[in-house]
Structures are given as structure tokens and as C-alpha cells.
Design an enzyme around this catalytic site. Structure first.
Site, PDB file in Angstrom:
ATOM      1  N   ARG A 226       0.831  -1.207   0.000  1.00 47.91           N
ATOM      2  CA  ARG A 226       0.000   0.000   0.000  1.00 47.91           C
ATOM      3  C   ARG A 226       0.864   1.255   0.000  1.00 47.91           C
ATOM      4  NH1 ARG A 226      -3.133  -3.098   4.578  1.00 47.91           N
ATOM      5  NH2 ARG A 226      -4.551  -4.332   3.302  1.00 47.91           N
ATOM      6  N   PHE A 242     -11.942  -4.264  -6.006  1.00 44.69           N
ATOM      7  CA  PHE A 242     -12.012  -5.198  -4.868  1.00 44.69           C
ATOM      8  C   PHE A 242     -11.479  -4.489  -3.607  1.00 44.69           C
ATOM      9  CE2 PHE A 242     -10.915  -7.494  -8.784  1.00 44.69           C
ATOM     10  CZ  PHE A 242     -12.008  -8.337  -8.926  1.00 44.69           C
ATOM     11  N   ASP A 264     -16.333  -2.353  -4.785  1.00 50.63           N
ATOM     12  CA  ASP A 264     -16.462  -3.702  -4.246  1.00 50.63           C
ATOM     13  C   ASP A 264     -17.873  -4.191  -4.503  1.00 50.63           C
ATOM     14  OD1 ASP A 264     -14.551  -5.362  -2.082  1.00 50.63           O
ATOM     15  OD2 ASP A 264     -16.654  -5.974  -2.082  1.00 50.63           O
ATOM     16  N   ASN A 292     -19.901  -5.027  -9.440  1.00 50.82           N
ATOM     17  CA  ASN A 292     -19.126  -6.224  -9.766  1.00 50.82           C
ATOM     18  C   ASN A 292     -18.005  -5.815 -10.716  1.00 50.82           C
ATOM     19  OD1 ASN A 292     -18.166  -8.636 -10.995  1.00 50.82           O
ATOM     20  ND2 ASN A 292     -20.073  -9.671 -10.469  1.00 50.82           N
ATOM     21  N   ASP A 313      -6.808  -5.895  -6.543  1.00 53.20           N
ATOM     22  CA  ASP A 313      -6.491  -6.673  -5.330  1.00 53.20           C
ATOM     23  C   ASP A 313      -7.642  -7.631  -5.043  1.00 53.20           C
ATOM     24  OD1 ASP A 313      -5.405  -7.592  -2.937  1.00 53.20           O
ATOM     25  OD2 ASP A 313      -6.241  -5.921  -1.767  1.00 53.20           O
ATOM     26  N   CYS A 353      -3.401 -13.427  -4.034  1.00 53.49           N
ATOM     27  CA  CYS A 353      -3.108 -13.885  -2.673  1.00 53.49           C
ATOM     28  C   CYS A 353      -3.282 -15.401  -2.543  1.00 53.49           C
ATOM     29  CB  CYS A 353      -3.992 -13.171  -1.659  1.00 53.49           C
ATOM     30  SG  CYS A 353      -5.763 -13.426  -1.904  1.00 53.49           S
TER      31      CYS A 353
END
Length: 409
Positions: A226, A242, A264, A292, A313, A353
Site C-alpha cells: 500500500r 475489490f 467492491d 461487480n 487486489d 493472494c
């Protein structure tokens, strides 16, 4: 072995022996060829090769396919309170060495296997420790470990008011453990009235709901990524996809972005992001939108170019090897769309992730997306999770976060 051993013994295959010698701490059920003695569920077992070479001592799980998780490779270790306290101090001393003092109030203190506590996660959010136990071996030792950890931290001058268990995860069922959440009863202490606390990360304030937030309450692993985004954001118009709690969006705004749109699909996440923007006085810079991303990005192609910095992300698109191909398709779609939207000279931050979406697969996906979007990527940085989520070589599972910063040229 230098000391007389009283633990049950597990003889393992050459394949398991090789993995253990490379540094991996797991032994699978099919890799045990003989078991001498009757281990307790969660109890300790010595692991030896077919030639009776001592390989380590691990916690036994009678339900899991991961039958043993090593906690020591030293035959002279005795597994008393002093042993566990020493390991806890090592973990805390490591954080003190790799983090700035101001980061220590908001960091991961125990990262499972990477810290020698297989199946245990401990995140610190100010005065609250948020813990998650995913192995029966750690479950049977938590009555010892949690008070010890609190003691270690308080002895170092850290203010800790309570320990909250976030054991509401399906993975516990593979260990034969129930799901639940709630305050861990520290001996002689009363639990805090609320599991909601304010944290400060990168000078950005967040309200963290340890009881109801995702995972342990807040994603700490992107802290320094970040910061990297903030450094590139000055004067730019940013799209944060996101956004969840708005963390990348808020860092971009603090970095001097002209405007940030945080998106989001979850209305509750969007409301949290709005609250955090107001908390930091950034509500005039950060616009929070419920949409979306897979629908939003194609729709933006029909409009004049608006954004010169896009952040992707997403949550983990895959949590198993079986769904990796579908996940890579999803990653490619959003990256392709973002590359199409950006002007030449624009910036892209993109990450995954998921451990199963390996770095090789992720890089190949980025090459394919750039080819299809007819752009070239100039890499600014390739990053990973923060050092409080250490990567233990020989244990691939501890390396999961891929983060890239590019300029589109």
C-alpha cells in the site's frame, strides 16, 4: 539421538524424509510406514527414517491427511513451558527486528509454520490479539500458549487487553475441530466489552471488527505494498478494484491522488470503505461504489479514458489445485480489461493472494493479458507479503502473495 526418548515413533518413507530434510515440516498419513506406540490426538511423536535417523518431533493429528507437523528438529529439546515461551519470544523479537516501532501495534505476530507454530495465526490489532487455530496440536496447547504470549508482550511494554479466537473456519473440520468464535478466557481477567478497535497503518486509521471482519479482522499482509501504491498516486485518477475496507484507495488518497474510485461487490464492504474515508477526512477524494468488477471494467471501455492508475487486489480466486485453471482465467480477464483501459504511461498494481496460483502461472497470465491487450508492461516493482508474514524457504505454502507494479508503455 542424544537423549532418551519417550514419545511414540513414526517411521516415514524416503520421500517424506527428503521433504523434511529440505525444511518442510509436514508428514502426510500415507508417508508413515510404521507407528510405534499410541500417540494422543495432538500429542508429540518422534519422526525417524527407515534407517532410524531422527528427523524431528511433531504434533500428531489423527483426522488430518497432514498427520504430523514438526515443531522441533533438535533431539535435545524438552517440550515444556520454557520451550514454547522461547519460541514465542523468537517470533516477537523477529517482528521487532524487521518492523518499525510504529508498525508493531498492527502486525502478524505468529505466521504458522514460518514461526514454528504449525496451524496457528496471531494478528495484533492494537490491544487485541486475533487468533486462529487450524491444527489440533495447537488447539490442545492454546491454554498454555495464549497466556504466555500475552505475558511476553506485556513484559515488553505492549498493551494487550484480550485474545479473540476466530476459529469460525471450515478448515478446522479437517482436524476434527469445531467451528466457533469468541474471547479466550485469560486467567484472572475479564474480556473486553467490544471486539471493535481502531488501528493505524501507514498513518491511515481503520475501525477493525475482529469478531466479524474477514479472516482475523483485517488484511495486514499488504501494508508495504500500500505504501508503494501511495508513492505513485500523486495527482492521478485511481480505480481501486475489490477495495474491501478501502485500504489501497485510502493509501492512494493520502499519497496525493486527485480522485479515487473504490469498488467492491459487497455493499457492507463499500460502507466500511466509506466510513474509513470519513474517518481519515478523505471522503471528498475517495468515492465508494458497489459494483461487480467483472461487469464494471468492460463497461468502462465504452467511456472516455478516465483512470491512469488501476489497482487489482482480488480475493483468492482459488483455494485448491483443482480450480487453478478457472482462477487464472479470472485473473487474466480483469488484468486484460485494466490494461485496455489504461492510457500509455498509466500505472497498474496487480496481485494474487492464492498460494495455488503460483508466481510462474501468474506471470504467464500477465504476459498473455498484455499480449491480448496489445500493450507492453514496464515493471516498476515485484513485491510479496510484508516481513511480518515471513517466507520460510523449503515451505512453499508460506509464499503466497504476488504483487506487481507496472507502467503501461
Amino acid at each position: 539421538m542424544k537423549t532418551e526418548r519417550t514419545y511414540p515413533r513414526a517411521v516415514v518413507t524416503p520421500k517424506a524424509e527428503a521433504a523434511l530434510l529440505r525444511g518442510h515440516p509436514w508428514v502426510y498419513d500415507a508417508e508413515i510406514t510404521a507407528l510405534d506406540g499410541t500417540p494422543e490426538n495432538g500429542g508429540l511423536v518422534d519422526v525417524v527414517s527407515k534407517k532410524d535417523r531422527y528427523l524431528g518431533t511433531g504434533m500428531y493429528s489423527e483426522k488430518s491427511k497432514i498427520r504430523l507437523r514438526l515443531v522441533s528438529r533438535n533431539a535435545n529439546d524438552s517440550f515444556d513451558s520454557a520451550f514454547w515461551e522461547r519460541k514465542l519470544r523468537w517470533a516477537w523479537d523477529y517482528r521487532k527486528a524487521v518492523l518499525r516501532e510504529e508498525d508493531l501495534t498492527c502486525c502478524r505476530i505468529i505466521f504458522g509454520e514460518a514461526d514454528g507454530f504449525p496451524g496457528l495465526t496471531v494478528d495484533r490489532f492494537g490491544p487485541i490479539l486475533s487468533v486462529q487455530v487450524l491444527s489440533v496440536g495447537m488447539e490442545v496447547r492454546k491454554e498454555l500458549l495464549f497466556p504466555l504470549l500475552v505475558e511476553v508482550l506485556r513484559q515488553d511494554g505492549q498493551e494487550i487487553s484480550g485474545v479473540y479466537e476466530r476459529n469460525d473456519v471450515a478448515l478446522r473440520e479437517k482436524e476434527g475441530l469445531p467451528q466457533y468464535k469468541g474471547w479466550f478466557p485469560l486467567p484472572g481477567e475479564t474480556a473486553p466489552d467490544s471486539a471493535v478497535t481502531e488501528i493505524v497503518e501507514n498513518e491511515v486509521k481503520y475501525l477493525v471488527d475482529v469478531e466479524n471482519g474477514q479472516k482475523t479482522g483485517f488484511f495486514l499482509d499488504q501494508k508495504f505494498n500500500r505504501q508503494a501504491v501511495a508513492r505513485l498516486s500523486k495527482g492521478r485518477t485511481v480505480l481501486d478494484c475489490f477495495t474491501h475496507t478501502g485500504s489501497f484507495a485510502l493509501n492512494a488518497a493520502r499519497g496525493g491522488a486527485a480522485h479515487v474510485t473504490a469498488v467492491d461487490v459487497s455493499e457492507s464492504a463499500v460502507e466500511m470503505a466509506r466510513d474509513n474515508a470519513r474517518r481519515n477526512g478523505l471522503e471528498n477524494t475517495v468515492e465508494c461504489v458497489c459494483a461487480n468488477v467483472f461487469d464494471l471494467l468492460p463497461s468502462l471501455e465504452k467511456q472516455p479514458r478516465k483512470y491512469d492508475f488501476i489497482i487489482l487486489d482480488p480475493p483468492a480466486f482459488t483455494k485448491s489445485r483443482a480450480t487453478v485453471a478457472n482462477a487464472i482465467t479470472g485473473y487474466k480477464e480483469i488484468n486484460y480489461r485494466a490494461m485496455k483501459l489504461l492510457p500509455r504511461g498509466g500505472f497498474l498494481a496487480t496481485c494474487s493472494c492464492s498460494h495455488f496460483a503460483t508466481e510462474e502461472k501468474f506471470i504467464a497470465m500477465l504476459h498473455a493479458a498484455a499480449h491480448d491487450a496489445n500493450v507492453q508492461l514496464r515493471q516498476i516493482e515485484a513485491r510479496q507479503q510484508g516481513p511480518d508474514h515471513p517466507i520460510l524457504w523449503g515451505v512453499d505454502e508460506t509464499s503466497y502473495l504476488k504483487f506487481y507494479l507496472f507502467q503501461v508503455v
